[in-house]
Design a protein around this motif. Structure first.
Motif, PDB file in Angstrom:
ATOM      1  N   PRO A   1       0.829  -1.217   0.000  1.00 36.38           N
ATOM      2  CA  PRO A   1       0.000   0.000   0.000  1.00 36.38           C
ATOM      3  C   PRO A   1       0.852   1.251   0.000  1.00 36.38           C
ATOM      4  O   PRO A   1       1.954   1.284   0.536  1.00 36.38           O
ATOM      5  N   ARG A   2       0.318   2.302  -0.617  1.00 39.57           N
ATOM      6  CA  ARG A   2       0.955   3.609  -0.599  1.00 39.57           C
ATOM      7  C   ARG A   2       0.311   4.458   0.498  1.00 39.57           C
ATOM      8  O   ARG A   2      -0.915   4.442   0.662  1.00 39.57           O
ATOM      9  N   TYR A   3       1.129   5.219   1.195  1.00 40.53           N
ATOM     10  CA  TYR A   3       0.625   6.062   2.277  1.00 40.53           C
ATOM     11  C   TYR A   3       1.004   7.513   2.033  1.00 40.53           C
ATOM     12  O   TYR A   3       2.104   7.815   1.538  1.00 40.53           O
ATOM     13  N   VAL A   4       0.095   8.412   2.406  1.00 37.63           N
ATOM     14  CA  VAL A   4       0.346   9.851   2.377  1.00 37.63           C
ATOM     15  C   VAL A   4      -0.211  10.444   3.666  1.00 37.63           C
ATOM     16  O   VAL A   4      -0.938   9.785   4.412  1.00 37.63           O
ATOM     17  N   ALA A   5       0.132  11.696   3.917  1.00 33.20           N
ATOM     18  CA  ALA A   5      -0.401  12.401   5.084  1.00 33.20           C
ATOM     19  C   ALA A   5      -1.505  13.344   4.626  1.00 33.20           C
ATOM     20  O   ALA A   5      -1.312  14.095   3.668  1.00 33.20           O
ATOM     21  N   PRO A   6      -2.675  13.312   5.256  1.00 30.19           N
ATOM     22  CA  PRO A   6      -3.748  14.233   4.876  1.00 30.19           C
ATOM     23  C   PRO A   6      -3.289  15.687   4.976  1.00 30.19           C
ATOM     24  O   PRO A   6      -2.697  16.098   5.965  1.00 30.19           O
ATOM     25  N   GLY A   7      -3.524  16.430   3.904  1.00 28.55           N
ATOM     26  CA  GLY A   7      -3.120  17.826   3.897  1.00 28.55           C
ATOM     27  C   GLY A   7      -1.690  18.055   3.469  1.00 28.55           C
ATOM     28  O   GLY A   7      -1.285  19.196   3.257  1.00 28.55           O
ATOM     29  N   GLY A   8      -0.897  16.993   3.355  1.00 28.65           N
ATOM     30  CA  GLY A   8       0.490  17.143   2.937  1.00 28.65           C
ATOM     31  C   GLY A   8       1.438  16.433   3.867  1.00 28.65           C
ATOM     32  O   GLY A   8       1.173  16.253   5.058  1.00 28.65           O
ATOM     33  N   MET A   9       2.596  16.033   3.347  1.00 35.84           N
ATOM     34  CA  MET A   9       3.530  15.214   4.124  1.00 35.84           C
ATOM     35  C   MET A   9       4.101  15.958   5.321  1.00 35.84           C
ATOM     36  O   MET A   9       4.529  15.342   6.299  1.00 35.84           O
ATOM     37  N   ALA A  10       4.130  17.287   5.275  1.00 40.68           N
ATOM     38  CA  ALA A  10       4.620  18.035   6.431  1.00 40.68           C
ATOM     39  C   ALA A  10       3.757  17.776   7.659  1.00 40.68           C
ATOM     40  O   ALA A  10       4.229  17.902   8.793  1.00 40.68           O
ATOM     41  N   ALA A  11       2.492  17.408   7.445  1.00 40.24           N
ATOM     42  CA  ALA A  11       1.612  17.140   8.579  1.00 40.24           C
ATOM     43  C   ALA A  11       2.089  15.932   9.380  1.00 40.24           C
ATOM     44  O   ALA A  11       1.882  15.874  10.600  1.00 40.24           O
ATOM     45  N   LEU A  12       2.724  14.964   8.730  1.00 37.87           N
ATOM     46  CA  LEU A  12       3.263  13.817   9.461  1.00 37.87           C
ATOM     47  C   LEU A  12       4.410  14.264  10.359  1.00 37.87           C
ATOM     48  O   LEU A  12       4.499  13.828  11.518  1.00 37.87           O
ATOM     49  N   ALA A  13       5.275  15.138   9.844  1.00 35.35           N
ATOM     50  CA  ALA A  13       6.365  15.651  10.682  1.00 35.35           C
ATOM     51  C   ALA A  13       5.819  16.426  11.867  1.00 35.35           C
ATOM     52  O   ALA A  13       6.310  16.303  12.999  1.00 35.35           O
ATOM     53  N   GLN A  14       4.779  17.210  11.645  1.00 37.99           N
ATOM     54  CA  GLN A  14       4.179  17.968  12.740  1.00 37.99           C
ATOM     55  C   GLN A  14       3.564  17.035  13.778  1.00 37.99           C
ATOM     56  O   GLN A  14       3.628  17.290  14.983  1.00 37.99           O
ATOM     57  N   HIS A  15       2.989  15.945  13.313  1.00 39.36           N
ATOM     58  CA  HIS A  15       2.440  14.948  14.244  1.00 39.36           C
ATOM     59  C   HIS A  15       3.556  14.334  15.090  1.00 39.36           C
ATOM     60  O   HIS A  15       3.418  14.213  16.312  1.00 39.36           O
ATOM     61  N   LEU A  16       4.645  13.956  14.438  1.00 33.90           N
ATOM     62  CA  LEU A  16       5.740  13.316  15.165  1.00 33.90           C
ATOM     63  C   LEU A  16       6.392  14.266  16.159  1.00 33.90           C
ATOM     64  O   LEU A  16       6.845  13.849  17.228  1.00 33.90           O
ATOM     65  N   ALA A  17       6.455  15.552  15.805  1.00 35.85           N
ATOM     66  CA  ALA A  17       7.122  16.524  16.676  1.00 35.85           C
ATOM     67  C   ALA A  17       6.221  17.056  17.775  1.00 35.85           C
ATOM     68  O   ALA A  17       6.704  17.667  18.730  1.00 35.85           O
ATOM     69  N   GLY A  18       4.917  16.829  17.659  1.00 41.94           N
ATOM     70  CA  GLY A  18       3.977  17.386  18.612  1.00 41.94           C
ATOM     71  C   GLY A  18       3.577  16.404  19.689  1.00 41.94           C
ATOM     72  O   GLY A  18       4.034  15.263  19.738  1.00 41.94           O
ATOM     73  N   PRO A  19       2.671  16.826  20.588  1.00 45.72           N
ATOM     74  CA  PRO A  19       2.246  15.958  21.701  1.00 45.72           C
ATOM     75  C   PRO A  19       1.541  14.691  21.236  1.00 45.72           C
ATOM     76  O   PRO A  19       1.596  13.668  21.921  1.00 45.72           O
ATOM     77  N   ASP A  20       0.892  14.746  20.069  1.00 45.34           N
ATOM     78  CA  ASP A  20       0.215  13.551  19.570  1.00 45.34           C
ATOM     79  C   ASP A  20       1.195  12.473  19.136  1.00 45.34           C
ATOM     80  O   ASP A  20       0.812  11.328  18.925  1.00 45.34           O
ATOM     81  N   GLY A  21       2.472  12.856  18.943  1.00 47.93           N
ATOM     82  CA  GLY A  21       3.481  11.876  18.583  1.00 47.93           C
ATOM     83  C   GLY A  21       3.838  10.938  19.715  1.00 47.93           C
ATOM     84  O   GLY A  21       4.534   9.945  19.514  1.00 47.93           O
ATOM     85  N   GLN A  22       3.374  11.257  20.925  1.00 45.47           N
ATOM     86  CA  GLN A  22       3.482  10.374  22.089  1.00 45.47           C
ATOM     87  C   GLN A  22       4.925  10.109  22.509  1.00 45.47           C
ATOM     88  O   GLN A  22       5.210   9.086  23.115  1.00 45.47           O
ATOM     89  N   ALA A  23       5.826  11.052  22.222  1.00 51.06           N
ATOM     90  CA  ALA A  23       7.197  10.879  22.688  1.00 51.06           C
ATOM     91  C   ALA A  23       7.328  11.251  24.155  1.00 51.06           C
ATOM     92  O   ALA A  23       8.242  10.801  24.833  1.00 51.06           O
TER      93      ALA A  23
END
Length: 536
Positions: free
Chosen positions: A187-209
């Motif tokens: 399967p191919r995967y993309v981030a809704p709204g653009g790939m930068a949104a995945l980076a923002q998810h990983l860097a933010g509180p939702d990234g669960q780090a």
């Protein structure tokens, strides 16, 4: 901390390094000690010097175990750096990730969008401001075949950070104007709204780090210096960013070389400097009406064009709504590596006439690739060119990461791994995970060995990638998509044919400064390529 002459690691003491403070750095060497050379070029961004930086051969060695509450500095907030930082934080190791992005971290998880400000209002005509334009101009999509990466992807899917891209995606034969959709595969995967949104998810509180993960941006780390009793001092934006027990270099190219070369981790620096990279042009363009593409494709690897390697409809891929502009489409085009190399200019200051010519040639190549019977393309209502000057690896060492446990310096990135994965998002993530695991083992090893401080034999088992020879990557144009791309399509895309099915031929420009010369073209691997187009 001691500095050891490399590779002999002699035991004779010499004077403190020049520039050291009262707590002088002790040096063990053969009697010809000298301080690490100062970084060349302008402060902040490493300058534009053409000479390769000189490698400081005096090996930094930290004899004591890692302290009980270590802090790791990660230079580079692309996918490899973010995943590495998150993995360390989940293991209880505090991590600070430095990224240069003004609007977002992510590296090639890059999206230009009006909503985020990365598509600057002054670039747009008044009528298109607020029209919801967005362009993935780095990573286009990704696939997963490794169970470790799939576990991360499943977590992102559950959080809504990514979704599957159904397409159609496939291969466009530029000679015949024929599109063939890819059948099956991962399967191919993309981030809704653009790939930068995945980076923002990983860097933010939702990234669960959790609280042990910190992102600092925009900060350009320009120097790293070993200071006895304190650790690695990182300097960014012309001031100290603190001291760190270990450093991860999660980017590459000239700036990474200038950071590592004088540091005192010579084996790491030499491996970084062996990497050769190709350049790629990216063109983002908004058209007032749908393009007449065969099969209604949303993404296509372009076969048989000396100019283009990839075209994607961001409006369809990302599900964009352009209020007041029904029918408008946002497209991303990537050049071939051969075209990028032949038309290389300073990416920090692209001459306007070069940008205009590249735009015209890439659009002409797209029009030709659609076939002789296709109607003319509508004139774009917005366009912008970008040159990714260090886009695609030409060679690779075939290891998931590089790590010197004596100096406590490591390297993570998508360019390190085996050819089938080279320049994929999967390779970037696995690299970050592997390096985080080795750093965590170093921390655990230090805790168990604190009583005697003897880590020598155990440290050797943590070392990776310091002496591996580099091999050529096979697919140099767009990247690797594990388990996804048809073998024959990839081979063709990387071929840079002698006769084109239309479009302008690559031309060497006199204004290029030759920075990418000698970074040969490598022939990139049939089957599986992904995110270089993505990685552009």
């Amino acid at each position: 901390m001691v500095l050891l002459s490399h590779p002999a690691l002699a035991a004779q003491r010499c004077a403190p390094a020049a520039g050291a403070r009262a707590a002088a750095v002790r040096v063990a060497c053969s009697g010809q000690c000298r301080p690490p050379p100062a970084p060349r070029g302008r402060g902040g961004r490493g300058g534009r010097g053409r000479r390769a930086p000189e490698v400081n051969e005096q090996q930094v060695s930290w004899p004591a175990p890692v302290r009980p509450q270590p802090v790791v500095g990660v230079v580079g907030g692309g996918l490899a750096g973010l995943v590495c930082g998150q993995a360390l934080a989940r293991r209880g190791v505090r991590c600070v990730v430095f990224d240069t992005g003004e609007h977002s971290a992510g590296g090639r998880l890059a999206t230009r969008a009006g909503a985020s400000g990365s598509l600057r209002p002054e670039w747009l005509p008044d009528s298109l401001r607020g029209a919801g334009l967005a362009f993935d101009h780095g990573a286009q999509f990704f696939t997963a075949t490794d169970p470790r990466f799939q576990k991360l992807v499943d977590r992102w899917l559950a959080a809504g950070a990514v979704r599957e891209w159904a397409g159609p995606v496939g291969t466009l034969d530029a000679a015949a104007g024929r599109f063939e959709a890819a059948a099956g595969g991962a399967p191919r995967y993309v981030a809704p709204g653009g790939m930068a949104a995945l980076a923002q998810h990983l860097a933010g509180p939702d990234g669960q780090a959790g609280p042990l993960f910190e992102l600092r941006r925009p900060i350009w780390v320009s120097a790293m210096r070993a200071v006895e009793g304190k650790g690695w001092q990182l300097t960014g934006n012309n001031k100290s960013q603190g001291f760190f027990d270990a450093v991860v270099i999660a980017h590459n190219g000239k700036c990474a070389n200038r950071l590592a070369a004088p540091s005192g981790a010579p084996a790491v620096a030499r491996q970084l400097m062996r990497l050769k990279l190709n350049s790629i042009w990216a063109l983002v363009a908004a058209f007032p009406e749908p393009l007449p593409v065969p099969g209604g494709f949303e993404g296509a690897f372009i076969k048989g064009s000396p100019v283009l390697s990839w075209a994607a409809n961001n409006t369809a891929k990302l599900g964009l709504a352009h209020l007041g502009h029904e029918g408008l489409q946002c497209w991303t085009l990537f050049s071939t590596a051969a075209y990028g190399r032949a038309n290389k200019v300073p990416q920090e200051a692209i001459p306007p006439e070069t940008a205009e010519r590249v735009k015209d040639e890439m659009l002409a190549a797209l029009r030709a690739a659609l076939g002789p019977g296709a109607p003319a393309l509508p004139e774009p209502v917005f366009h912008r060119c970008q040159l990714w000057g260090a886009a695609l690896p030409v060679n690779f060492p075939g290891v998931p990461c590089i790590f010197d446990p004596v100096a406590r310096v490591g390297v993570a990135g998508d360019w390190l791994t085996a050819a089938g994965d080279a320049a994929s998002m999967q390779a970037a993530a696995i690299s970050g995970l592997e390096l985080a695991e080795r750093l965590h083992r170093l921390v655990q090893l230090g805790a168990r060995s604190a009583s005697d401080g003897d880590l020598g034999g155990d440290l050797a088992g943590l070392s990776m990638g310091l002496t591996e020879e580099f091999k050529l990557v096979a697919n140099h144009d767009i990247g690797a998509f594990p388990g996804q791309q048809p073998e024959e399509a990839i081979a063709a895309v990387g071929a840079a044919p002698k006769a084109a099915g239309g479009g302008a031929r690559p031309q060497r420009q006199g204004q290029g400064r030759g920075q990418g010369q000698g970074r040969g073209q490598g022939q990139q691997r049939p089957r599986e390529r992904e995110e270089q187009a993505a990685r552009v």
